[in-house]
Design a protein around this motif. Sequence first.
Motif, short mmCIF file in Angstrom:
data_model
loop_
_atom_site.label_atom_id
_atom_site.label_comp_id
_atom_site.label_asym_id
_atom_site.label_seq_id
_atom_site.Cartn_x
_atom_site.Cartn_y
_atom_site.Cartn_z
N UNK A 385 7.87 -7.14 -0.53
CA UNK A 385 7.49 -6.75 0.44
C UNK A 385 7.83 -5.24 0.86
N UNK A 386 6.95 -4.40 1.66
CA UNK A 386 7.63 -3.22 1.95
C UNK A 386 7.11 -2.83 3.31
N UNK A 387 7.64 -1.83 3.91
CA UNK A 387 7.08 -1.63 5.34
C UNK A 387 5.77 -1.32 5.47
N UNK A 388 5.33 -1.46 6.99
CA UNK A 388 3.88 -1.24 7.26
C UNK A 388 3.47 0.17 6.72
N UNK A 389 4.25 1.19 6.90
CA UNK A 389 3.70 2.43 6.62
C UNK A 389 4.08 3.10 5.17
N UNK A 456 -7.74 6.13 8.19
CA UNK A 456 -7.99 4.53 8.83
C UNK A 456 -8.12 4.57 10.28
N UNK A 457 -7.60 5.67 11.13
CA UNK A 457 -7.79 5.74 12.68
C UNK A 457 -8.28 7.03 12.60
N UNK A 458 -8.78 7.39 14.05
CA UNK A 458 -9.19 8.74 14.44
C UNK A 458 -8.21 9.72 14.46
N UNK A 459 -7.02 9.51 14.26
CA UNK A 459 -5.80 10.44 14.17
C UNK A 459 -5.35 10.36 12.84
N UNK A 460 -4.66 11.75 12.79
CA UNK A 460 -4.06 12.07 11.35
C UNK A 460 -2.80 11.28 11.10
N UNK A 466 8.17 5.50 14.31
CA UNK A 466 8.58 5.80 12.84
C UNK A 466 7.82 6.52 12.10
N UNK A 467 6.49 6.80 12.35
CA UNK A 467 5.53 7.77 11.75
C UNK A 467 5.74 9.34 12.06
N UNK A 536 3.76 10.44 8.69
CA UNK A 536 3.18 9.46 7.96
C UNK A 536 1.66 9.38 8.39
N UNK A 537 0.61 9.64 7.50
CA UNK A 537 -0.56 9.79 7.74
C UNK A 537 -1.38 8.58 7.88
N UNK A 538 -2.39 8.68 8.24
CA UNK A 538 -3.31 7.36 8.22
C UNK A 538 -4.12 7.17 6.91
N UNK A 539 -3.84 7.92 6.01
CA UNK A 539 -4.58 8.07 4.78
C UNK A 539 -3.71 7.12 3.83
N UNK A 540 -4.36 6.03 3.37
CA UNK A 540 -3.81 5.14 2.09
C UNK A 540 -3.48 5.91 0.79
#
Length: 824
Positions: A385-389, A456-460, A466-467, A536-540
């Motif tokens: 398991x890793x962190x959500x970000x 993945x969202x409308x924000x960078x 923590x982001x 941390x961006x919303x780009x995977x």
Amino acid sequence: RFNMKSRYLYSAYRNKITEGDLEFKWFSLPLGNIEMGDIVSEDLTLAMFSLLFVFCWMCYHLESVSLGVMGMTQIVLSLPVSFFIYRQIYVIPYFTELHSLTIFIVLGIGADDVFVFVDGWRQAEGIVQAKGIYPGNPLYLEKRMKIAYSRAKQAVFDTSFTTMVAFFATAISPIMPVSTFGILAATAILVNYLMVITLTPAAVAVYHVYIRNICKRSSSENVEPSGMHEVVTSSPAVGVGTESKGAPPHLASSVVMGGNSKDVVHSKNASSLGQFSAAGASSRISSPAKKLTRKATLAFVISEEQEKPTTAIEAFFHKRYIPAMKWKCRGIFVLPLVMLVVFLVYGVTSMVYATKLSSPLEEEQWFPTNHMFTTIQEDLNNKYMVGSLEEYVKIGMPFGISGIDRPGFNKYKPDDNRGHPVFDAAFDLYLEESQQAFARACSLISTKQCDRNGCERDTLVWPTNEALLCFLPDFQAWFATRNPGYSTVNCTRDTFYSELKVYRQTSTSQLYTVPVKKKLIGFIDGDLKYAAIQFTTTMHDDVATAEKGKVREVVDDLVNEINRGNPPGMENAFGSAGTFVWFETERGLVRGFYMGMIICFPMAFLMLMLSTSNVIVSMLAVISIGLIVSCVLGMCKMFLGWALGTGEAIAGIIVIGFSVDYVIHLGHMYVDANRAKGFIHRIDRFTYSARKMAGTVFAGAITTFGSGLPLFACQLTFFTKMGTLISGTIAFSICYSLGFFMSACLLFGPNGRVGDLIWIADIIGLSACMKNICGVDLSRVDPHKPEGLVSPHTKVRPAIVVSPVQPSSSSASDEKDTKVNNAL
């Protein structure tokens, strides 16, 4: 402890390490580099099997161990010479496992070039003897070598130059390992070409004059009975007025002006023919080339059909391939039509799949799937398991770094003298305007919009604490707590920086720990050199390269917005991320691949035009090459599920080189059928090309295909992938060359001069214009004027027939003289 043991082509790290129910795995970068070197060294030993296969096949096809040894020696010698040029003249020290593929490429191309010359040498024997020059004549060896050398030199140059350009096209790639591989491979092909046109002719001559004669001394030569007196005839396509030179005493040389097989004159008619020849030796007759008909060319075709193939491959093409291709049902060539449709449909389908190739979503795996260093990465990604970000792209944005200084850096030695950052002397975070600019940057980052599909969202940036790691507000609050009545703005400079050092060594929260602060606050030699923001961006991480590029544009726009209007020392922020480094690599691979295509296809067409001087043949060849490239790349997507990675990008260039080789050989012979033999109809030209070059091309394909087979046994996945690509390239190249291209030539190939550059010049009126303005008659410089054919304005002396039979004075002979005279 674990008793790990390696065996040949099987690393110890491919074994499962367990103790009870516990499985052990470990990895480090230095250990990975050591393992990589060991595996590469072991895999390269398989090159010996490639050498052995190529040597055995050369001995079989050349029908001589001596020629096989000479040919293999020439190929092997080209490698150290090429490497010397690469290291000493180009001054490129960089060499990796990718460059080792040069061995397998040169083996295939070098053997193909040797086959072309030796097969040309064999075919030259019949051409020289057709001119009346036989073994024992002082001119025999010279004439035979001249014909073989001129044909092979042109054919080998055309293919070598095109392949060399294909590899040199990779030199423009921004990816240094790929560009240097292209330079080394192109140099090796050039050196191999120079050796083929110098060492190979000398080796063949030495073998013919000395070695073969030594072998023959142990056995008696088969001599034809002297009673078999026959006057050999030739059609106008072969030559007119040739004289016998050095012919065996039992043969009479003659040339009879006749168009069909019934014009063969045997010894019983030799007396009358001899009388006519003696009486009319000084007469002159005209022989317009335009009177050549299909009936005239059939005489040579019939005589060539009587030639016995020397190898099983030639026998297959002479007795199976050509008759099958020429078989008709209700006036339609069935097999060529079926193959043309099938290959075209499959090629177009593959082209559709090839367009769907995209850059890899992750870095390529170099070790086998069961290797510890591969499975440990998969376990870390899938089983822990890793962190959500943690799966999203993190970007660092430093202030205070104006560039990188790289004195003495050599891009071909990427691990040495990598340089050091250049810090902006005007950077001073103590200044109020600097702190305001830093806080403004944090605000802009947190509110930056992103409308790209990669986000993945409308924000960078993710809207969580923590982001976004912006230490300045946390430091200001911490500073105010420790220094009541003061802030980071109204304190002294010494107090500001001394407190900042203490803050850097103190964990103030779960977000701002000491390791995190040391990355964000850069003190070097006691001075603050840079301060950074991390978000941390919303780009995977695994989005496609194209989407990464679009998000990269949003980040660049953000950087420009932050730097705009900032005070000195704060206007040099930039965004950096490991993902962007790999993105540049991916983009470089794709750009290099397409730039190589853009360069290679026009160069291939240009070389085909220079070689054939026929637009139709050149267009058919380029279409064939395009379909071959599509099939190989389509195979990667359709059947293998690969992305456009390093191997595929390189293979895209290799496939052009190999596919051009086979097509250009066959196309050159198709045009040469008209140039050398005067064949006009496409059926005769197809037959000539297939008889002269199909066996050579197929033998060369077997050599290259076989030399790549040992790559399948390698441990390094890059080598196995290249083995798949090289083998697939050769398979598609030979199928489309002998199937699609030759079928197209048989069905739609040009007749006569149709499609020739001179013919086009006549059609558009350029010939007349050049003659009227410049006085240049293009018809007199027609490159496809058949050898031995004469223009309508040339007078030809009849051949003198020498016969051992005494002339007869019978009336029957006089009547035959009249018939022969009329025929001539």
